[in-house]
Design an enzyme around this catalytic site. Sequence first.
Site, PDB file in Angstrom:
ATOM      1  N   GLY A  13       2.232   2.723   1.852  1.00  8.40           N
ATOM      2  CA  GLY A  13       1.538   1.347   1.531  1.00  8.40           C
ATOM      3  C   GLY A  13       2.420   1.048   0.480  1.00  8.40           C
ATOM      4  N   SER A  15       4.447  -1.496   0.051  1.00  7.87           N
ATOM      5  CA  SER A  15       5.206  -2.832   0.152  1.00  7.87           C
ATOM      6  C   SER A  15       4.631  -3.925  -0.758  1.00  7.87           C
ATOM      7  CB  SER A  15       5.383  -3.406   1.499  1.00  7.87           C
ATOM      8  OG  SER A  15       4.140  -3.355   2.179  1.00  7.87           O
ATOM      9  N   ARG A  16       3.478  -3.895  -1.120  1.00  5.48           N
ATOM     10  CA  ARG A  16       2.334  -4.931  -1.851  1.00  5.48           C
ATOM     11  C   ARG A  16       1.551  -4.160  -2.744  1.00  5.48           C
ATOM     12  NH1 ARG A  16      -0.988  -7.247   1.929  1.00  5.48           N
ATOM     13  NH2 ARG A  16      -0.334  -5.767   3.680  1.00  5.48           N
ATOM     14  N   ASN A  70       3.636   3.799  10.824  1.00  4.61           N
ATOM     15  CA  ASN A  70       2.284   3.818  10.725  1.00  4.61           C
ATOM     16  C   ASN A  70       1.600   5.147  10.570  1.00  4.61           C
ATOM     17  OD1 ASN A  70      -0.460   3.195  11.406  1.00  4.61           O
ATOM     18  ND2 ASN A  70       0.104   2.759  13.632  1.00  4.61           N
ATOM     19  N   ASN A  97      -2.054   5.834  -0.787  1.00  4.58           N
ATOM     20  CA  ASN A  97      -2.466   4.474  -1.229  1.00  4.58           C
ATOM     21  C   ASN A  97      -2.465   3.503   0.055  1.00  4.58           C
ATOM     22  OD1 ASN A  97      -2.758   2.047  -3.116  1.00  4.58           O
ATOM     23  ND2 ASN A  97      -0.976   1.739  -1.739  1.00  4.58           N
ATOM     24  N   SER A 149     -12.259   4.331  -3.402  1.00  2.38           N
ATOM     25  CA  SER A 149     -12.660   2.989  -4.037  1.00  2.38           C
ATOM     26  C   SER A 149     -14.097   3.042  -4.490  1.00  2.38           C
ATOM     27  CB  SER A 149     -12.859   2.145  -2.633  1.00  2.38           C
ATOM     28  OG  SER A 149     -13.646   1.095  -2.998  1.00  2.38           O
ATOM     29  N   TYR A 162     -15.282   1.193   6.058  1.00  4.56           N
ATOM     30  CA  TYR A 162     -14.410   1.063   4.968  1.00  4.56           C
ATOM     31  C   TYR A 162     -15.007   2.129   3.742  1.00  4.56           C
ATOM     32  CZ  TYR A 162     -11.487  -0.193   0.607  1.00  4.56           C
ATOM     33  OH  TYR A 162     -10.834  -0.383  -0.296  1.00  4.56           O
ATOM     34  N   ALA A 164     -17.160   4.552   4.544  1.00  2.00           N
ATOM     35  CA  ALA A 164     -17.210   5.693   4.903  1.00  2.00           C
ATOM     36  C   ALA A 164     -15.867   6.288   4.824  1.00  2.00           C
ATOM     37  CB  ALA A 164     -17.656   5.481   6.551  1.00  2.00           C
ATOM     38  N   ILE A 195      -9.858  -5.253  -7.436  1.00  2.58           N
ATOM     39  CA  ILE A 195      -8.335  -5.693  -7.950  1.00  2.58           C
ATOM     40  C   ILE A 195      -7.795  -6.599  -7.104  1.00  2.58           C
ATOM     41  CG2 ILE A 195      -6.226  -4.364  -8.146  1.00  2.58           C
ATOM     42  CD1 ILE A 195      -8.823  -2.836  -9.522  1.00  2.58           C
TER      43      ILE A 195
HETATM   44  P1  NAP Z   1      -2.827  -4.601   0.191  1.00  2.24           P
HETATM   45  O1  NAP Z   1      -2.348  -5.480  -0.713  1.00  2.24           O
HETATM   46  O2  NAP Z   1      -3.631  -4.814   1.484  1.00  2.24           O
HETATM   47  O3  NAP Z   1      -1.753  -3.436   0.675  1.00  2.24           O
HETATM   48  C1  NAP Z   1      -1.965  -2.376   1.611  1.00  2.24           C
HETATM   49  C2  NAP Z   1      -0.645  -1.711   1.935  1.00  2.24           C
HETATM   50  O4  NAP Z   1      -1.012  -0.478   2.763  1.00  2.24           O
HETATM   51  C3  NAP Z   1       0.406  -2.478   2.246  1.00  2.24           C
HETATM   52  O5  NAP Z   1       1.550  -1.978   1.855  1.00  2.24           O
HETATM   53  C4  NAP Z   1       0.203  -2.049   3.787  1.00  2.24           C
HETATM   54  O6  NAP Z   1       1.611  -2.258   4.381  1.00  2.24           O
HETATM   55  C5  NAP Z   1       0.040  -0.762   3.934  1.00  2.24           C
HETATM   56  N1  NAP Z   1      -0.543  -0.264   5.011  1.00  2.24           N
HETATM   57  C6  NAP Z   1      -1.695  -0.726   5.687  1.00  2.24           C
HETATM   58  N2  NAP Z   1      -1.765  -0.349   6.918  1.00  2.24           N
HETATM   59  C7  NAP Z   1      -0.763   0.648   7.039  1.00  2.24           C
HETATM   60  C8  NAP Z   1      -0.560   1.579   7.992  1.00  2.24           C
HETATM   61  N3  NAP Z   1      -1.022   1.711   9.107  1.00  2.24           N
HETATM   62  N4  NAP Z   1       0.436   2.630   7.758  1.00  2.24           N
HETATM   63  C9  NAP Z   1       1.277   2.171   6.690  1.00  2.24           C
HETATM   64  N5  NAP Z   1       1.155   1.454   5.704  1.00  2.24           N
HETATM   65  C10 NAP Z   1      -0.038   0.507   5.930  1.00  2.24           C
HETATM   66  O7  NAP Z   1      -3.992  -3.486  -0.261  1.00  2.24           O
HETATM   67  P2  NAP Z   1      -4.334  -3.201  -2.051  1.00  2.24           P
HETATM   68  O8  NAP Z   1      -5.320  -4.036  -2.436  1.00  2.24           O
HETATM   69  O9  NAP Z   1      -2.936  -2.929  -2.579  1.00  2.24           O
HETATM   70  O10 NAP Z   1      -4.812  -1.650  -1.543  1.00  2.24           O
HETATM   71  C11 NAP Z   1      -4.128  -0.350  -1.795  1.00  2.24           C
HETATM   72  C12 NAP Z   1      -5.381   0.707  -1.713  1.00  2.24           C
HETATM   73  O11 NAP Z   1      -6.477   0.494  -2.433  1.00  2.24           O
HETATM   74  C13 NAP Z   1      -6.018   0.689  -0.261  1.00  2.24           C
HETATM   75  O12 NAP Z   1      -6.300   2.289   0.062  1.00  2.24           O
HETATM   76  C14 NAP Z   1      -7.251   0.136  -0.728  1.00  2.24           C
HETATM   77  O13 NAP Z   1      -8.448   0.552   0.183  1.00  2.24           O
HETATM   78  C15 NAP Z   1      -7.622   0.833  -2.067  1.00  2.24           C
HETATM   79  N6  NAP Z   1      -8.451  -0.355  -2.758  1.00  2.24           N
HETATM   80  C16 NAP Z   1      -8.276  -1.752  -3.208  1.00  2.24           C
HETATM   81  C17 NAP Z   1      -9.108  -2.430  -3.846  1.00  2.24           C
HETATM   82  C18 NAP Z   1      -8.765  -3.908  -4.144  1.00  2.24           C
HETATM   83  O14 NAP Z   1      -9.713  -4.500  -4.616  1.00  2.24           O
HETATM   84  N7  NAP Z   1      -7.841  -4.349  -3.852  1.00  2.24           N
HETATM   85  C19 NAP Z   1     -10.119  -1.664  -4.346  1.00  2.24           C
HETATM   86  C20 NAP Z   1     -10.476  -0.550  -4.081  1.00  2.24           C
HETATM   87  C21 NAP Z   1      -9.650   0.381  -3.356  1.00  2.24           C
HETATM   88  P3  NAP Z   1       1.996  -4.015   4.961  1.00  2.24           P
HETATM   89  O15 NAP Z   1       2.561  -4.814   3.733  1.00  2.24           O
HETATM   90  O16 NAP Z   1       3.184  -3.727   6.136  1.00  2.24           O
HETATM   91  O17 NAP Z   1       0.733  -4.544   5.546  1.00  2.24           O
END
Ligand code: NAP
Length: 254
Positions: A13, A15-16, A70, A97, A149, A162, A164, A195
């Site tokens: 993950g 890309s973003r 995926n 991630n 998280s 989520y 769980a 975040i």
């Molecule tokens: P995000 O901006 O939504 O980015 C998610 C990333 O995961 C994207 O690159 C997405 O690819 C990729 N992804 C999603 N489904 C996938 C799959 N089936 N196979 C491969 N890649 C996949 O999320 P984020 O906020 O950066 O979160 C990153 C991590 O931190 C996650 O595990 C999230 O649970 C955790 N987290 C985030 C927060 C927060 O507040 N943001 C808090 C606690 C934990 P695409 O770009 O192609 O969709």
Amino acid sequence: MTKQKERIVVVTGGSRGIGRAICIALAAPGTSIYFNYFSPNDPDAEAAAAAETEKLVAEVQGSASSKSVNIAKENEVIDFFKEIIDETGRIDVLVNNAGITKDGLLVRMKEQDWDAVLNINLKGAFTCTKIAAKVMMQQRYGRIINMASVVGVTGNAGQANYSASKAGLIGLTKTTAKELASRGITVNAIAPGFIETDMTASLSEKARNAMLSQVPLGRAGYPEDIAAAVAFLASESASYITGQVIHVSGGMYI
Ligand code: NAP
């Protein structure tokens, strides 16, 4: 002088959001970063986002390449890692991630929303870890970092699936740390709080303010706050830390 080995990093993950910041933070001359992403709804936009991460990594003198994979599909993950291992022969760092949310109250939660979140957030990390661990065991070296998280520790109404998945990821972290320690591999989790990424961008103003009111440091976190902790855990300075959950949440959980 002996040639320094190339350092191979795999980030799911990338890309973003947090994953992109991790790729940039780990980028360095002599380090090759391989990351994946997967968005079936808008493949062109996601490929463009992945290309942007590659470009940002190159700007800090690193090298990154990406692929749409995926992580919920074991066969896709096997092929992804096989290509990396065939090309480089090693994996030094794995950052699990990638993650998604599909929120809803428990009594209304659909089976497919439970399965989707568990399959990506937990089973995906299991599959990647299993494959990378085999290579790391042969190397007698490795760093595995799992993105959990704060809600995996505290729970959160509306996020049964989520929370769980993230609690499961913490269990996976601790068990894997015990199993792999004797081979020079450390396994740790990071528990981010609130975040600023696409994942949290869709929250209503009310939900956002409610989250922020729980942050003693009084601000949302940035992807770079999380990436800095990943960079530390991936570094030699963290070689005596394993099986831990590092909270990076502005004090949301104390
Ligand atoms: P995000 O901006 O939504 O980015 C998610 C990333 O995961 C994207 O690159 C997405 O690819 C990729 N992804 C999603 N489904 C996938 C799959 N089936 N196979 C491969 N890649 C996949 O999320 P984020 O906020 O950066 O979160 C990153 C991590 O931190 C996650 O595990 C999230 O649970 C955790 N987290 C985030 C927060 C927060 O507040 N943001 C808090 C606690 C934990 P695409 O770009 O192609 O969709």
